[in-house]
Design a protein around this motif. Structure first.
Motif, PDB file in Angstrom:
ATOM      1  N   SER A 130      38.253 -28.145  32.625  1.00  0.00           N
ATOM      2  CA  SER A 130      38.887 -29.243  31.950  1.00  0.00           C
ATOM      3  C   SER A 130      39.068 -28.848  30.812  1.00  0.00           C
ATOM      4  N   SER A 131      38.224 -28.038  30.034  1.00  0.00           N
ATOM      5  CA  SER A 131      37.996 -27.675  28.538  1.00  0.00           C
ATOM      6  C   SER A 131      39.251 -26.797  28.351  1.00  0.00           C
ATOM      7  N   TYR A 132      39.287 -25.659  29.313  1.00  0.00           N
ATOM      8  CA  TYR A 132      40.633 -24.930  28.909  1.00  0.00           C
ATOM      9  C   TYR A 132      41.835 -25.602  29.204  1.00  0.00           C
ATOM     10  N   GLN A 133      41.947 -26.251  30.388  1.00  0.00           N
ATOM     11  CA  GLN A 133      43.171 -26.929  30.363  1.00  0.00           C
ATOM     12  C   GLN A 133      43.662 -27.874  29.404  1.00  0.00           C
ATOM     13  N   LYS A 134      42.696 -28.342  28.896  1.00  0.00           N
ATOM     14  CA  LYS A 134      43.088 -29.402  27.599  1.00  0.00           C
ATOM     15  C   LYS A 134      43.829 -28.485  26.581  1.00  0.00           C
ATOM     16  N   VAL A 135      43.041 -27.573  26.289  1.00  0.00           N
ATOM     17  CA  VAL A 135      43.669 -26.540  25.293  1.00  0.00           C
ATOM     18  C   VAL A 135      45.208 -25.969  25.636  1.00  0.00           C
ATOM     19  N   LEU A 136      45.156 -25.827  26.789  1.00  0.00           N
ATOM     20  CA  LEU A 136      46.391 -24.968  27.132  1.00  0.00           C
ATOM     21  C   LEU A 136      47.470 -25.977  27.220  1.00  0.00           C
ATOM     22  N   SER A 137      47.227 -27.328  27.810  1.00  0.00           N
ATOM     23  CA  SER A 137      48.352 -28.187  27.809  1.00  0.00           C
ATOM     24  C   SER A 137      48.718 -28.535  26.543  1.00  0.00           C
ATOM     25  N   HIS A 138      47.766 -28.368  25.415  1.00  0.00           N
ATOM     26  CA  HIS A 138      48.327 -28.563  24.003  1.00  0.00           C
ATOM     27  C   HIS A 138      49.497 -27.798  23.437  1.00  0.00           C
ATOM     28  N   PHE A 139      49.598 -26.549  24.172  1.00  0.00           N
ATOM     29  CA  PHE A 139      50.594 -25.672  23.759  1.00  0.00           C
ATOM     30  C   PHE A 139      51.410 -25.343  24.981  1.00  0.00           C
ATOM     31  N   PRO A 140      52.257 -26.368  25.347  1.00  0.00           N
ATOM     32  CA  PRO A 140      53.072 -26.387  26.552  1.00  0.00           C
ATOM     33  C   PRO A 140      53.961 -25.079  26.712  1.00  0.00           C
ATOM     34  N   GLU A 141      54.675 -24.672  25.747  1.00  0.00           N
ATOM     35  CA  GLU A 141      55.529 -23.537  25.643  1.00  0.00           C
ATOM     36  C   GLU A 141      55.142 -22.285  25.593  1.00  0.00           C
ATOM     37  N   ALA A 142      53.764 -22.143  25.309  1.00  0.00           N
ATOM     38  CA  ALA A 142      53.174 -20.602  24.895  1.00  0.00           C
ATOM     39  C   ALA A 142      53.176 -20.031  26.516  1.00  0.00           C
TER      40      ALA A 142
END
Length: 537
Positions: A130-142
Motif C-alpha cells: 500500500s505504501s508504494y501504491q499510494k505514491v504511484l497513484s499520486h503520479f497517475p500519468e508517469a
C-alpha cells in the motif's frame, strides 16, 4: 561507463515498451549483473528527453547505491527525498526517494501530480504494498519501470495486476553462460531439519517460530559446515538475531573465524570491511544482507532461513554469484528441510522455471550426495523430464497426428521443437489473459498452426514470435513437422527447413512412401541441417 550487450538490449527494450504505450513495464535481472546501471541509463535518457525521474526504494542502502551508481555511470547527480532531506528546492532532474518518506500525506501533497514523468522502482517485487501504491497513484500519468531479480511465477502474476508488460528478462543461467556471474554448485547436506510445527505468517514461515525450530540443529549444522566450507568465504542467513548470535558462537567454538551483524550493530560497517578483507571467514546475519550489500569474494552461502518466496531466496544466494579474482564458483549448502505441507525454495529454484525440472534436479542432488554444477544438473534433468513428458503425451500426440487436418496442433509443434516455455506458458499480464484476437488466429493459420486450442492472447503472441524467428533462422515449418512426423520421423522441429524439404522431396519421388533405406524413428539429418542443441527457436 560502457554498457554490456544485454544491458544495452534491456535499455532499448524498456524504451520500446513505453513507445508502444505500455506505461508500466518490468525489467527482470538477477542480482549481480548491473540492473542499477541499466536503470541509471534509462533515467539519463529520460532526463535527456525532458522528463524528471523519481527512483523509489524501501531501504537507505538502495537509495545510496542508486545515487552512487547513477553518478558513476551517467554523471548525473541525484537529489534525495528522505526524512529531513528534500528535493523540492533542487534543480536536479533525478530524485531518489524513500517510499516510507514519500508516502506521508504531508510530504506527498507537496508534489504536483505531474512533478515526475518517469518513476523507477528498485526491488519492484515490493511495489504492490500500500505504501508504494499510494505514491504511484499520486503520479497517475508517469511512466513506470519496475526492476527486480527473477520473481517466482505466481509473484510475476501478482505484479501483472499492476504492470502492463515484461520489457526484458535476463536470466541467471544466461549470465553464468556468458561469463558475467560465477558458476553455482549445490551440495545437499544429509541433515533433516523438522519444520512440521513451524507457524506461517504472510505466506511464509514465521521468523520467530523458525528460530525455535532451528536451535536444536545448530551444533550439527556447524559440524557439517566443517566438511564443506572451511576453506571458503561464507555468508549464513538465519531467521532471528538471537539465532545468528548463537550460531556465531557455535561456529567459533568449531574453529571458524565467525562474525555476526544485525541492524543494531554499532560496528557493523567495520565488521563488513573486516569480513571482506579476510579477517573473518563466516558472516552470520538475520536476513540483514539480502539487499544493498555486495562482497564479490563470497563463495559459499548457507541458507538457514527456509522460505517459500523465490525472490527472497534468489536475493540471499545472489550475495555470492558475483565474479571475483581467484573465485572458481559459488557453493550453496542445501539442507533437507522436513515439511509435509509446503514447497520450499531449493537451489534448483534459482535456475529452473519448470517445477517438474526443479523437482528432478533436487532429487538427483539428494541421491548423488556430491556437489554438482547447477546448470549441468538442470540440463540433465530437463532432458529426463522431456522424455517422461513425451511418453505421457505419446497417446495424445498419436491421436493428434492421426487427425485428418492440414494444420498442426499447438502441442505437437511445441513438443517437436522441444519448447518448454511454450508448453508450460502461464499468462501473467492483463493483455495476455484476454482471448486471442482474430488477427492473431488468422496469422497462426497462415503459419500452419491449428488455432482453436490457443486460449489467450499471450500464448498466441508467444507462438507467433517463435514462428517468425524460426522462419528467419531457416528452420522447419509446422506443415513440414506434421507431414514428416506423421510418417514416423522424430523431432522434426529441430531440423532445418532445407533438411525437411529435402526429405519430403525424397518421399514424393518415391510415390509418397518413405524410402526403404530410411528408418524414420532413428533418422537424424546432416549436422548443418538441424539444430543440435534442441532447436528451441
Amino acid at each position: 561507463m560502457e554498457l554490456r550487450p544485454y544491458q544495452k538490449e534491456a535499455v532499448r527494450a524498456v524504451e520500446r515498451e513505453w513507445e508502444q504505450k505500455h506505461k508500466k513495464t518490468l525489467l527482470v535481472m538477477p542480482t549481480g549483473v548491473g540492473k542499477t546501471v541499466v536503470f541509471a541509463h534509462v533515467a539519463k535518457n529520460e532526463v535527456r528527453n525532458g522528463s524528471k525521474v523519481l527512483i523509489l526504494a524501501h531501504r537507505d542502502e538502495l537509495l545510496t547505491q542508486a545515487q552512487d551508481k547513477i553518478k558513476s555511470a551517467t554523471g548525473l547527480i541525484c537529489a534525495k527525498e528522505k526524512a529531513d532531506e528534500t528535493s523540492l528546492d533542487s534543480w536536479y532532474r533525478v530524485v531518489v526517494g524513500s517510499v516510507q518518506t514519500m508516502m506521508r500525506e504531508k510530504r506527498l501533497q507537496k508534489f504536483a501530480p505531474d512533478a515526475f514523468g518517469t518513476i523507477i522502482i528498485d526491488e519492484a517485487h515490493h511495489c504492490l504494498a500500500s505504501s508504494y501504491q499510494k505514491v504511484l497513484s499520486h503520479f497517475p500519468e508517469a511512466r513506470v519501470l519496475g526492476v527486480t531479480a527473477t520473481p517466482e511465477r505466481n509473484n510475476l502474476q501478482c505484479l501483472g495486476e499492476y504492470f502492463d508488460s515484461l520489457a526484458y528478462e535476463y536470466t541467471l543461467p544466461q549470465a553464468v553462460k556468458e561469463g558475467y556471474l560465477c558458476r553455482i554448485k549445490a551440495q545437499t547436506v544429509p541433515l533433516s531439519l523438522d519444520l512440521t510445527g513451524v507457524k506461517m505468517s504472510a505466506g511464509d514461515y514465521a521468523a520467530g517460530s523458525l528460530g525455535t525450530a532451528l536451535d536444536p540443529y545448530l551444533e550439527q549444522i556447524a559440524v557439517e559446515m566443517k566438511k564443506y566450507c572451511v576453506d571458503r568465504k561464507t555468508v549464513v542467513f538465519l531467521p532471528l538475531v538471537a539465532t545468528a548470535k548463537k550460531f556465531k558462537a557455535i561456529l567459533t567454538h568449531h574453529g571458524f573465524h565467525a562474525a555476526e551483524v544485525n541492524g543494531d550493530s554499532k560496528d557493523r560497517e567495520q565488521t563488513l570491511k573486516d569480513f571482506e578483507a579476510g579477517k573473518y571467514n563466516v558472516l552470520c546475519n538475520a536476513m540483514l544482507l539480502t539487499e544493498g550489500w555486495d562482497c564479490p569474494s563470497v563463495d559459499c552461502v548457507v541458507m538457514l532461513r527456509p522460505t517459500k518466496i523465490r525472490a527472497l531466496y534468489c536475493q540471499c544466494i545472489g550475495r555470492g554469484t558475483r565474479l571475483s579474482p581467484g573465485k572458481k564458483d559459488l557453493l550453496v549448502l542445501d539442507f533437507l528441510w522436513n515439511t509435509a505441507r509446503h514447497d520450499l525454495c531449493r537451489p534448483a529454484s534459482l535456475i529452473c522455471k519448470s517445477k517438474d525440472v526443479a523437482d528432478r534436479v533436487t532429487k538427483d542432488l539428494e541421491e548423488s550426495g556430491e556437489a554438482a554444477d547447477l546448470e549441468e544438473a538442470e540440463q540433465k534433468a530437463a532432458e529426463e523430464v522431456i522424455i517422461e513428458r513425451e511418453e505421457a503425451l505419446a497417446k495424445q500426440l498419436k491421436a493428434m497426428k492421426a487427425r485428418k487436418r492440414k494444420l498442426v496442433d499447438p502441442l505437437q509443434f511445441e513438443m517437436s521443437i522441444q519448447a518448454e516455455d511454450l508448453s508450460g506458458y502461464v499468462p501473467s499480464f492483463g493483455w495476455e489473459m484476454a482471448p486471442a484476437s482474430e488477427k492473431q488466429l488468422k496469422a497462426l493459420e497462415q503459419y500452419g498452426i491449428f488455432p482453436d486450442q490457443i486460449e489467450n492472447s499471450g500464448k498466441a503472441a508467444l507462438l507467433l514470435n517463435r514462428l517468425a524467428k524460426r522462419r528467419s533462422a531457416g528452420l522447419s515449418t509446422p506443415k513440414q513437422i506434421r507431414f514428416l512426423e506423421n510418417r514416423g520421423f522424430q523431432h522434426v522441429g529441430t531440423w532445418g527447413f532445407d533438411a525437411a524439404n529435402g526429405m519430403i522431396s525424397r518421399i514424393a519421388h518415391n510415390r509418397w512412401m518413405v524410402p526403404k533405406d530410411i528408418h524414420p524413428a532413428s533418422y537424424v539429418p546432416e549436422p548443418d541441417l538441424f539444430i543440435p542443441d534442441g532447436g528451441v527457436l
